[in-house]
Design an enzyme around this catalytic site. Structure first.
Site, mmCIF file in Angstrom:
data_model
loop_
_atom_site.group_PDB
_atom_site.id
_atom_site.type_symbol
_atom_site.label_atom_id
_atom_site.label_comp_id
_atom_site.label_asym_id
_atom_site.label_seq_id
_atom_site.Cartn_x
_atom_site.Cartn_y
_atom_site.Cartn_z
ATOM 1 N N CYS A 232 47.207 19.780 8.219
ATOM 2 C CA CYS A 232 47.262 18.426 7.656
ATOM 3 C C CYS A 232 48.716 17.976 7.593
ATOM 4 O O CYS A 232 49.055 16.831 7.890
ATOM 5 C CB CYS A 232 46.663 18.406 6.259
ATOM 6 N N CYS B 29 50.749 16.230 10.539
ATOM 7 C CA CYS B 29 50.666 14.773 10.714
ATOM 8 C C CYS B 29 51.142 14.026 9.464
ATOM 9 O O CYS B 29 51.905 13.081 9.545
ATOM 10 C CB CYS B 29 49.235 14.343 11.017
ATOM 11 N N CYS C 52 39.026 13.799 9.720
ATOM 12 C CA CYS C 52 40.340 14.242 10.212
ATOM 13 C C CYS C 52 40.224 15.609 10.879
ATOM 14 O O CYS C 52 40.817 15.853 11.920
ATOM 15 C CB CYS C 52 41.327 14.321 9.052
ATOM 16 N N CYS D 203 20.589 4.718 -13.660
ATOM 17 C CA CYS D 203 21.885 5.189 -14.168
ATOM 18 C C CYS D 203 22.283 4.351 -15.380
ATOM 19 O O CYS D 203 22.775 4.862 -16.388
ATOM 20 C CB CYS D 203 22.959 5.058 -13.097
ATOM 21 N N CYS E 187 21.175 5.005 -19.152
ATOM 22 C CA CYS E 187 21.961 5.925 -19.978
ATOM 23 C C CYS E 187 23.412 5.457 -20.093
ATOM 24 O O CYS E 187 23.938 5.318 -21.189
ATOM 25 C CB CYS E 187 21.948 7.331 -19.385
ATOM 26 N N HIS E 188 24.061 5.227 -18.950
ATOM 27 C CA HIS E 188 25.515 5.101 -18.963
ATOM 28 C C HIS E 188 26.022 3.708 -19.335
ATOM 29 O O HIS E 188 27.203 3.556 -19.624
ATOM 30 C CB HIS E 188 26.079 5.547 -17.609
ATOM 31 N N ARG F 149 27.690 16.008 -9.139
ATOM 32 C CA ARG F 149 27.425 15.412 -10.449
ATOM 33 C C ARG F 149 26.253 14.415 -10.364
ATOM 34 O O ARG F 149 25.354 14.397 -11.199
ATOM 35 C CB ARG F 149 28.697 14.735 -10.944
ATOM 36 N N CYS G 102 22.339 14.294 -12.042
ATOM 37 C CA CYS G 102 21.708 13.190 -12.767
ATOM 38 C C CYS G 102 20.349 12.851 -12.162
ATOM 39 O O CYS G 102 19.396 12.591 -12.885
ATOM 40 C CB CYS G 102 22.608 11.959 -12.762
#
Lengths: 263, 106
Positions: free
Chosen positions: A78, A81, A116, A179, A182-183, A220, A224
């Site tokens: 990496c 470049c 990449c 989602c 709850c959030h 994550r 959920c």
């Protein structure tokens, strides 16, 4: 006059307290949006703050090694470049997911790293949720720590972001929760003994104590989906990128914490 | 080799109580996690952690399967003399990881 002096004397400790509070809650914004950091116990916050105690830093160190390691048929690293990541990668995580003209769709940071690898290094892409991919994204993400989330102002992203928002508010699974149920509606409340945070992706990949390891936002989100008894999308699915696009625009201006610690 | 992070105060006053913090990457596989075919992932945990100052043991800990992955061990000691701190972690496979740090007492 006496009153003024008294007021000034009061101001000094008040200002100092403000400073202390500002450094204590690194990711709080004035508009009521709060990072998951603010919902954690003091011990967990301390773990995240101290770079020699934050277990996510182990992944960052691994990522630094991978950044400088040559890979693929091109036998390039990496760094060959992008040179020094502390300058070239500064702010990159804050503006992802971004639109890839080559793929004609948005990609997240992990997708960018793998793109990449394939095109520049001519190496096999790293498997989703592999130690190497998480380490590299933790290392790249760490370069943006302390910077505000700045989603790109790119019209091509808009339809994907709208799809992400639609998914965020769509009820799914046997429990029939979105989602937002709850959030948005119950953020700050409790799900069993755990506090429901506001779902701002400020510190991914995170070191989650429950996982005893580092994991991506996709992991994550899968958690959920499984939690509401819905069938989770496979790793790398476009739906996750769209959700992330929406969540990042929702968290615009909040501070990047990578690698964050969460309970 | 496992990644290690060590935090020793850069300088300490003589007689001061200092905190030394260590973090090592290790899976700490308990031996109780089923593979799905009726067998279990073999146990692989760090058994002992030892810290010495110029060869003299100043701290030792025995670790057990209930300790989470990537164990973080912090302990205190009284800074008396400058010297070389040597930390070593020994796991079930007999692998020993050794790291060093300088302790400067003024």
């Amino acid at each position: 006059m006496i009153r003024l002096v008294a007021a000034q004397r009061l101001l000094v400790p008040a200002a100092m307290m403000c400073l202390a509070a500002a450094s204590a809650v690194m990711a709080q914004t004035i508009d009521g949006r709060r990072s998951g950091f603010d919902f954690m116990s003091r011990d967990s916050q301390q773990l995240q703050r101290d770079d020699t105690a934050n277990p996510g830093m182990l992944a960052v160190l691994d990522g630094e090694g991978l950044w400088n390691a040559k890979a693929g048929r091109a036998n390039r690293s990496c760094a060959d470049c992008h040179q020094d990541a502390s300058t070239s990668m500064k702010g990159v995580a804050a503006r992802y997911p971004a639109f890839s003209a080559a793929l004609n769709r948005p990609i997240d940071l992990q997708g960018r790293i793998n793109a990449c690898r394939e095109t520049q290094q001519q190496a096999t892409p790293l498997p989703w949720e592999s130690k190497e991919l998480l380490a590299l994204s933790a290392y790249v993400g760490n370069q943006s720590r302390g910077m505000p989330i700045a989603p790109p102002d790119d019209a091509r992203l808009a339809p994907f972001r709208q799809r992400g928002e639609a998914l965020y508010t769509r009820r799914v699974g046997q429990l029939n929760f979105s989602c937002a149920n709850c959030h948005d509606d119950n953020a700050g409340g409790k799900l069993a003994s755990a506090v429901i945070p506001q779902a701002h992706p400020t510190g991914y990949p995170i070191y989650r104590l429950e996982w005893q390891g580092i994991g991506s936002l996709q992991r994550r989100l899968r958690g959920c989906f499984i939690g509401v008894r819905a069938e989770p999308y496979a790793y790398g699915a476009q739906e996750y990128v769209e959700l992330e696009l929406f969540l990042m625009s929702r968290a615009k201006g909040m501070t990047i914490e990578t690698p964050a610690v969460r309970p | 080799m496992a990644r290690v992070l060590i935090n020793v105060p850069p300088k300490a006053k003589r007689g001061e109580v200092i905190e030394i913090k260590t973090l090592i990457s290790h899976p700490m596989e308990t031996g109780y996690r089923p593979k799905g075919d009726g067998t279990f992932f073999p146990r692989d945990i760090i058994q002992t952690f030892v810290c010495t100052l110029d060869g003299e043991e100043i701290f030792r800990a025995d670790l057990h399967p209930a300790i989470a992955a990537n164990p973080f061990i912090a302990f205190t000691t009284v800074a008396r003399e400058s010297g070389l701190l040597v930390f070593s972690w020994t796991d079930d496979r007999g692998e020993v990881q050794t790291e060093q740090a300088k302790l400067v007492v003024e």
